[in-house]
Design an enzyme around this catalytic site. Structure first.
Site, mmCIF file in Angstrom:
data_model
loop_
_atom_site.group_PDB
_atom_site.id
_atom_site.type_symbol
_atom_site.label_atom_id
_atom_site.label_comp_id
_atom_site.label_asym_id
_atom_site.label_seq_id
_atom_site.Cartn_x
_atom_site.Cartn_y
_atom_site.Cartn_z
ATOM 1 N N HIS A 7 0.853 -1.191 0.000
ATOM 2 C CA HIS A 7 0.000 0.000 0.000
ATOM 3 C C HIS A 7 0.885 1.236 0.000
ATOM 4 O O HIS A 7 1.696 1.429 0.904
ATOM 5 C CB HIS A 7 -0.926 -0.012 1.208
ATOM 6 C CG HIS A 7 -1.921 -1.132 1.186
ATOM 7 N ND1 HIS A 7 -2.413 -1.724 2.324
ATOM 8 C CD2 HIS A 7 -2.512 -1.777 0.133
ATOM 9 C CE1 HIS A 7 -3.262 -2.675 1.987
ATOM 10 N NE2 HIS A 7 -3.335 -2.729 0.665
ATOM 11 N N ARG A 27 -5.333 -7.473 -1.905
ATOM 12 C CA ARG A 27 -6.576 -8.214 -2.092
ATOM 13 C C ARG A 27 -6.532 -8.991 -3.407
ATOM 14 O O ARG A 27 -7.542 -9.538 -3.830
ATOM 15 C CB ARG A 27 -7.795 -7.272 -2.118
ATOM 16 C CG ARG A 27 -7.989 -6.423 -0.897
ATOM 17 C CD ARG A 27 -8.312 -7.235 0.346
ATOM 18 N NE ARG A 27 -8.618 -6.360 1.474
ATOM 19 C CZ ARG A 27 -7.696 -5.830 2.275
ATOM 20 N NH1 ARG A 27 -6.418 -6.093 2.079
ATOM 21 N NH2 ARG A 27 -8.058 -5.041 3.288
ATOM 22 N N GLU A 63 1.359 -4.278 11.481
ATOM 23 C CA GLU A 63 0.940 -2.894 11.273
ATOM 24 C C GLU A 63 1.726 -2.034 12.253
ATOM 25 O O GLU A 63 1.559 -2.145 13.471
ATOM 26 C CB GLU A 63 -0.564 -2.736 11.540
ATOM 27 C CG GLU A 63 -1.454 -3.606 10.662
ATOM 28 C CD GLU A 63 -1.732 -2.991 9.305
ATOM 29 O OE1 GLU A 63 -1.264 -1.849 9.070
ATOM 30 O OE2 GLU A 63 -2.420 -3.630 8.498
#
Length: 783
Positions: free
Chosen positions: A211, A286, A411
């Site tokens: 990302h 995804r 994360e």
């Protein structure tokens, strides 16, 4: 203004980052864009007339309403409580009509992002292209390790690749380059391998930036590479790891999106696929094949989680697919992301845990502990779907489901104060704590086993007690061997270690007793766990040991809370509106214990008593602070310790890990000083022990205070206190112990016989000379 405003209030103004001028790469970008039917020149996205809004959700219906309106959700976790979103003007009107409680945090992002882009461009007036061809300069003046200036700022793709080149040039004995493929716009997806291991050895992959906007994750992966290169040959643990395994680092898996986040849209997430309907981008995380197309992945090309037209439709994800296929000895994997302070394991596509979930949680908690030891930060551990959200088609699920590779998403910082836009002041501390976690992942997956002390390493044990060491051992790769766990122990620091086979006392729990029994002895020990693919060690450092002193302990104060012993609930500064301290037999929830800490009886203090079957937040601390203070406790002379068991939970709700519980101590009626600041979420009773002389050197009495605080909106806080004691340790002198080792044995007999007929210390009966009655005393105290 509240801290979360930093996320987009300045939309990067808090980060000392800078974008290369867009015009510096106009030619190359335009050529790539034309090739893929993208606009040749794009205006910078300033989010004009878009607002940041904090919405409080209470039900799943609220969540669905919010997701239907928001342009982007800034929280990684959507739960009961506040959620921060970006909406356009129409969305803001819709939110107001929805009757959901809301607060407009930033009315218009446009002016803020314009100022940010100008500031970042000004900081790199001659930085050159952000096109990512691999050019540029980097400071490697210290022998191939990134110069101090490298981690002074976030780095463009060119700067990142230049640093890879610097490492390759400076340490050709250790670092080799590879390229796994090419992005949609023609940029190479580069990595490096760091290793001195022989061919065929197992390895680990650390990758980041699937990302684009998650710059903190990219920097973390580069810092891991930097530390491995710097410490090889000087740090025993790193040197041993790189001698038996290879480490691959791919810092930017989405180079087109990453460049775009520098030049055009700081908050861009996806790759740069032209979807043909006016929208751009596929969410690479995804787009993996394993369980592709399930929940948590959108079929709408304009959505941030658009899964793509088919699995591995994108060259970036396909390149990673081929990497996993070709690296047949890959043993472990971390895919770094931002943000939320989470350690996430499979599965993402379903809330049903994998068969090896216990081992995943054990290793996840080991990484969490490593982070906490490094920085004090608290990360939440659990499977992706049940801890964060359902997310099908992810790299972690594919790595484990398709290839059997133990895989995690981490994360990185933080939990919402600045979110994607990490300030440069946080860059190195964030990377340091995740380097500690990465080492634990690498050691465990390479060696195949996870070892963890559920009660910690005891600083002291009773010399005449069981002296038991307990360890949890599970296979994370391969399987444990027969009789897999061994305790190695020795007295002092120079004698040989004695191996003791540890017995499985219950599933995956192994125990053994230290074989030494003399009061005052200092015992060094470590544990080894054998799997079918290697042997794990605890501590992980190949020369590390734990040290436990064998002592005789007397309890001078004990509080089990079966009766009210004079503890005081409340203080003048308390503001909590619910969940105040109460002495009960607790009723458990997902955040509060079901039982006391298994001392005598059933009662303890907890923050609020819930109802049977009650929700996690039904009786938690709300609205401020609740205080529990002990009565005055006498402090004995000698080596005294204050010991207590506490429960703390703050990893639920929409703003997890935002609160803490100070534990303070007052000596002789004086001011309270901090003993510890509790931030960890063990979901268990944890016993803590502190030497009183270290925190209150002249104390003859003390008081303890526990302050459970709900200061963060949407935070679930539960706490408990039980079994408070004062212990004084020492060793009683033994008549006949002539060499002072607190044991009567052959050495003492030899001393007595050598002084036969003489006066002195060997004259145990005080008759003026060493003789038969003294010998009788020694033999009577033997052993």
């Amino acid at each position: 203004m509240r801290p979360l405003l930093a996320l987009l209030l300045m939309a990067c103004l808090t980060a000392s980052t800078a974008s290369a001028a867009l015009t510096a790469s106009t030619a190359s970008t335009a050529a790539r864009a034309a090739q893929h039917d993208a606009p040749s020149v794009e205006r910078v996205e300033y989010y004009d007339a878009h607002s940041v809004v904090r919405v409080t959700v209470e039900t799943q219906r609220d969540v669905r309403t919010l997701l239907a309106i928001a342009k982007d959700v800034l929280n990684h976790r959507i739960d009961v409580g506040p959620v921060d979103v970006i909406v356009d003007a129409a969305g803001l009107r819709a939110l107001k009509l929805s009757a959901l409680p809301l607060e407009v945090r930033v009315a218009d992002l446009g002016p803020l992002l314009r100022a940010d882009f100008a500031a970042r461009s000004a900081r790199r007036p001659s930085a050159g292209s952000t096109g990512g061809s691999g050019g540029g300069a980097s400071d490697a003046s210290d022998g191939g390790v990134a110069g101090a200036s490298y981690f002074d700022d976030f780095r463009t793709l060119d700067e990142t690749y230049a640093q890879l080149d610097a490492w390759i040039a400076a340490r050709p004995d250790l670092v080799t380059p590879f390229t796994i493929g090419t992005s949609l716009e023609g940029r190479p997806i580069r990595g490096i391998r760091i290793s001195k291991a022989p061919a065929g050895s197992p390895g680990v992959l650390f990758n980041a930036t699937q990302h684009a906007r998650e710059w903190g994750a990219q920097t973390t992966s580069m810092f891991i590479a930097d530390r491995l290169i710097a410490l090889e040959g000087t740090d025993a643990r790193v040197t041993a790891l790189l001698a038996r395994a290879w480490i691959d680092v791919i810092p930017v898996c989405n180079p087109d999106g990453y460049v775009y986040s520098w030049t055009t849209n700081r908050l861009w997430r996806k790759n740069r696929r032209n979807n043909g309907d006016g929208s751009f981008g596929v969410d690479l995380n995804r787009n993996w094949a394993f369980q592709w197309g399930g929940g948590g992945a959108s079929i709408n090309p304009a959505d941030e989680t658009y899964r793509g037209p088919s699995a591995f439709s994108e060259p970036e994800s396909a390149a990673l697919r081929d990497y996993f296929i070709s690296r047949t000895t890959l043993a472990g994997h971390i895919d770094f992301h931002a943000y939320s302070q989470l350690v996430l394991s499979p599965w993402g596509y379903t809330a049903t845990p994998p068969a090896n979930n216990a081992a995943f949680l054990l290793l996840g908690n080991e990484m969490k502990d490593a982070i906490a030891r490094t920085s004090g930060k608290s990360y939440t551990v659990g499977p992706i779907a049940s801890t964060l959200y359902v997310a099908s088609g992810s790299s972690v699920d594919h790595a484990y489901g398709q290839h059997g590779v133990p895989s995690y998403t981490i994360e990185v910082r933080d939990t919402g104060s600045y979110g994607f836009v990490m300030p440069v002041s946080e860059l190195v501390p964030n990377a340091e704590e995740n380097f500690a976690a990465a080492l634990d992942l690498a050691d465990a997956t390479v060696d195949g086993a996870v070892l963890r002390l559920p009660l910690g390493a005891p600083a002291t044990l009773e010399y005449d007690g069981p002296r038991t060491i307990t360890v949890e051992a599970r296979a994370i790769r391969g399987a444990l061997t027969t009789n897999p766990v061994t305790l190695y122990a020795r007295v002092g620091a120079s004698s040989s270690f004695t191996p003791i086979a540890m017995q499985e006392t219950s599933p995956s729990l192994f125990a053994a007793s230290l074989p030494f029994d003399a009061c005052g002895q200092s015992v060094q020990w470590y544990i080894a766990g054998a799997s079918t693919v290697g042997t794990a060690r605890l501590p992980r450092d190949p020369s590390g040991t734990f040290t436990t002193a064998l002592i005789e302990t007397t309890t001078t104060f004990e509080e089990t809370f079966e009766t009210n012993g004079g503890w005081i609930v409340g203080a003048a500064t308390d503001t909590a509106t619910g969940g105040v301290w109460t002495r009960v037999d607790p009723i458990g929830t997902a955040a509060q214990p079901e039982n006391d800490s298994v001392d005598a009886g059933t009662f303890c203090f907890v923050t609020g008593q819930g109802a049977f079957g009650g929700a996690v937040g039904a009786a938690d601390v709300d609205g401020g602070t609740t205080t529990l203070t002990s009565p005055t406790i006498p402090v004995p002379t000698g080596d005294a310790r204050i010991v207590y068991r506490r429960w703390y939970s703050n990893n639920a709700g929409s703003s997890p890990n935002t609160d803490s519980m100070p534990v303070t101590i007052s000596a002789n009626g004086g001011p309270f000083v901090q003993l510890e600041l509790v931030t960890d979420n063990a979901n268990a009773w944890v016993e803590r022990s502190f030497r009183i002389a270290d925190v209150a050197p002249s104390a003859t009495s003390l008081r303890l205070r526990f302050e459970a605080r709900d200061l963060g909106a949407g935070s679930i806080v539960e706490a408990g206190v039980d079994h408070v004691r004062v212990l004084v340790g020492g060793c009683t002198a033994i008549l006949g112990d002539l060499d002072g080792d607190l044991d009567v044995d052959a050495a003492d007999l030899a001393i007595l016989l050598g002084a036969w007929g003489l006066p002195g210390a060997t004259d145990l009966d005080g008759d003026g000379s060493t003789g038969a009655s003294d010998l009788s005393i020694v033999l009577g105290a033997w052993g």
